[in-house]
Design a protein around this motif. Structure first.
Motif, PDB file in Angstrom:
ATOM      1  N   THR A   1       1.986   5.047  -6.263  1.00 53.16           N
ATOM      2  CA  THR A   1       3.271   4.349  -6.111  1.00 53.16           C
ATOM      3  C   THR A   1       3.884   4.012  -7.470  1.00 53.16           C
ATOM      4  N   ASN A   2       3.168   4.280  -8.566  1.00 57.87           N
ATOM      5  CA  ASN A   2       3.658   3.814  -9.871  1.00 57.87           C
ATOM      6  C   ASN A   2       4.999   4.409 -10.299  1.00 57.87           C
TER       7      ASN A   2
ATOM      8  N   LEU B   1      -2.435  -2.251  -6.329  1.00 55.72           N
ATOM      9  CA  LEU B   1      -0.997  -2.310  -6.613  1.00 55.72           C
ATOM     10  C   LEU B   1      -0.724  -2.903  -7.995  1.00 55.72           C
TER      11      LEU B   1
ATOM     12  N   LEU C   1      -2.381   4.529  -3.361  1.00 53.88           N
ATOM     13  CA  LEU C   1      -1.737   3.311  -3.850  1.00 53.88           C
ATOM     14  C   LEU C   1      -1.419   3.425  -5.342  1.00 53.88           C
ATOM     15  N   GLN C   2      -2.261   4.097  -6.107  1.00 54.02           N
ATOM     16  CA  GLN C   2      -1.970   4.313  -7.524  1.00 54.02           C
ATOM     17  C   GLN C   2      -0.728   5.181  -7.693  1.00 54.02           C
TER      18      GLN C   2
ATOM     19  N   TRP D   1       7.630   1.882  -9.126  1.00 59.83           N
ATOM     20  CA  TRP D   1       7.673   0.648  -9.919  1.00 59.83           C
ATOM     21  C   TRP D   1       8.219   0.937 -11.316  1.00 59.83           C
TER      22      TRP D   1
ATOM     23  N   VAL E   1       7.466   0.847  -0.317  1.00 60.32           N
ATOM     24  CA  VAL E   1       6.878  -0.403   0.174  1.00 60.32           C
ATOM     25  C   VAL E   1       6.460  -0.259   1.637  1.00 60.32           C
TER      26      VAL E   1
ATOM     27  N   VAL F   1       3.227   1.597   1.772  1.00 56.47           N
ATOM     28  CA  VAL F   1       2.082   0.743   1.440  1.00 56.47           C
ATOM     29  C   VAL F   1       1.678  -0.098   2.650  1.00 56.47           C
TER      30      VAL F   1
ATOM     31  N   SER G   1      -1.206  -0.110 -10.314  1.00 56.36           N
ATOM     32  CA  SER G   1      -0.051   0.781 -10.283  1.00 56.36           C
ATOM     33  C   SER G   1       1.103   0.202 -11.106  1.00 56.36           C
TER      34      SER G   1
END
Length: 305
Positions: free
Chosen positions: A103-104, A161, A100-101, A107, A132, A135, A164
């Motif tokens: 995904t940065n 999230l 999950l980290q 973003w 998304v 996730v 992130s």
């Protein structure tokens, strides 16, 4: 940028040491509050970063007021990312929290479009949608639809999230600074801002570490420093896209540590989500590698915020 000898090895070692850092956080977080872990890491890395700044003969503050505000913002966003990442490592399986980290970068692409007026094309939009979807797979659709239980607490997923997103905001701030500020000063502002922000919460819930826990905390900080050194060497020798690909070895190491130390078994949902998120991020990295931004600052590791 062409490859230089040893680049892939440095990136692989960086991924390994970041996974060791995450392992130490999870081990220390069995009894110690996550804010305490953040504070200890920040204090130790502040000392190392300050020494690096002095060796470079640099002043603490920027001579430009706008860049000084950006440095403080970089520290605050990084603190948010680091705090949430450590909290998620304590509450989630190691592989899922790390994933999950990661995904940065997605973003960061969105924030760069909103704040830096960078163009977001169809490919970037598809990468965001795919991330998304990844996730959702990690969280597990059955839990979202009420058709079955999930071992993953949704509150911890939200914290991960948010972390992130905080890391992404820090990266965009660094990107905005570009090469106008020297790297040692930019690096220093993460622990410099993190220490005063985390002291009140850490002290309020302080649990004195045992000798074994102190060893874990020191190992956590040393692993972070080793990972950053290897990351810097790897990024100096490898194109961004290839470096990003090798960096995803951290997910493999995290899954291995989770299995060996905590008996965590990633599910098929997690594997599917991981493949989706990794594919989306690599497509984005390849896009950036084809058209590198002018004056962009060097990338940092996702887990360090």
């Amino acid at each position: 940028m062409s490859s230089r000898p040893g680049g892939l090895r440095h990136m692989a070692l960086s991924a390994f040491w970041f996974s060791v850092m995450a392992l130490c956080v999870k081990l220390g977080g069995r009894r110690l509050p996550s804010q305490e872990l953040v504070l200890v890491r920040a204090v130790l890395t502040l000392g190392m970063s300050w020494a690096a700044l002095r060796r470079a003969g640099l002043a603490l503050r920027s001579d430009d007021p706008a860049r000084q505000r950006a440095l403080l913002a970089r520290g605050a966003f990084g603190c948010l990312g680091l705090t949430c990442f450590y909290a998620s490592l304590v509450r989630l399986p190691l592989a899922e929290a790390t994933l999950l980290q990661y995904t940065n970068p997605i973003w960061a692409s969105v924030l760069a479009a909103a704040l830096l007026a960078e163009r977001v094309g169809r490919r970037e939009a598809l990468c965001l949608a795919a991330s998304v979807a990844g996730v959702v797979l990690v969280v597990r659709p059955a839990a979202l639809l009420g058709a079955g239980g999930s071992a993953i607490p949704l509150g911890a997923v939200a914290v991960a999230l948010l972390g992130s997103l905080g890391s992404a905001a820090a990266y965009v701030t660094i990107r905005k600074l570009g090469t106008a500020e020297p790297a040692p000063r930019v690096t220093l502002y993460l622990p410099l801002v993190t220490v005063p922000l985390t002291v009140p919460l850490a002290v309020a819930g302080w649990v004195w570490p045992t000798p074994r826990e102190w060893a874990v905390l020191v190992a956590m900080s040393v692993a972070t420093q080793l990972a950053q050194v290897q990351l810097t060497k790897g990024l100096q020798r490898e194109p961004a896209a290839r470096a990003t690909a090798v960096g995803y070895l951290q997910l493999v190491f995290a899954a291995a540590w989770g299995w060996l130390v905590f008996a965590e078994r990633p599910t098929a949902w997690t594997a599917a989500g991981a493949l989706t998120i990794v594919a989306a991020t690599l497509v984005l990295a390849l896009r950036r590698s084809a058209r590198p931004p002018v004056g962009a600052a060097p990338e940092e590791e996702p887990a360090a915020a």
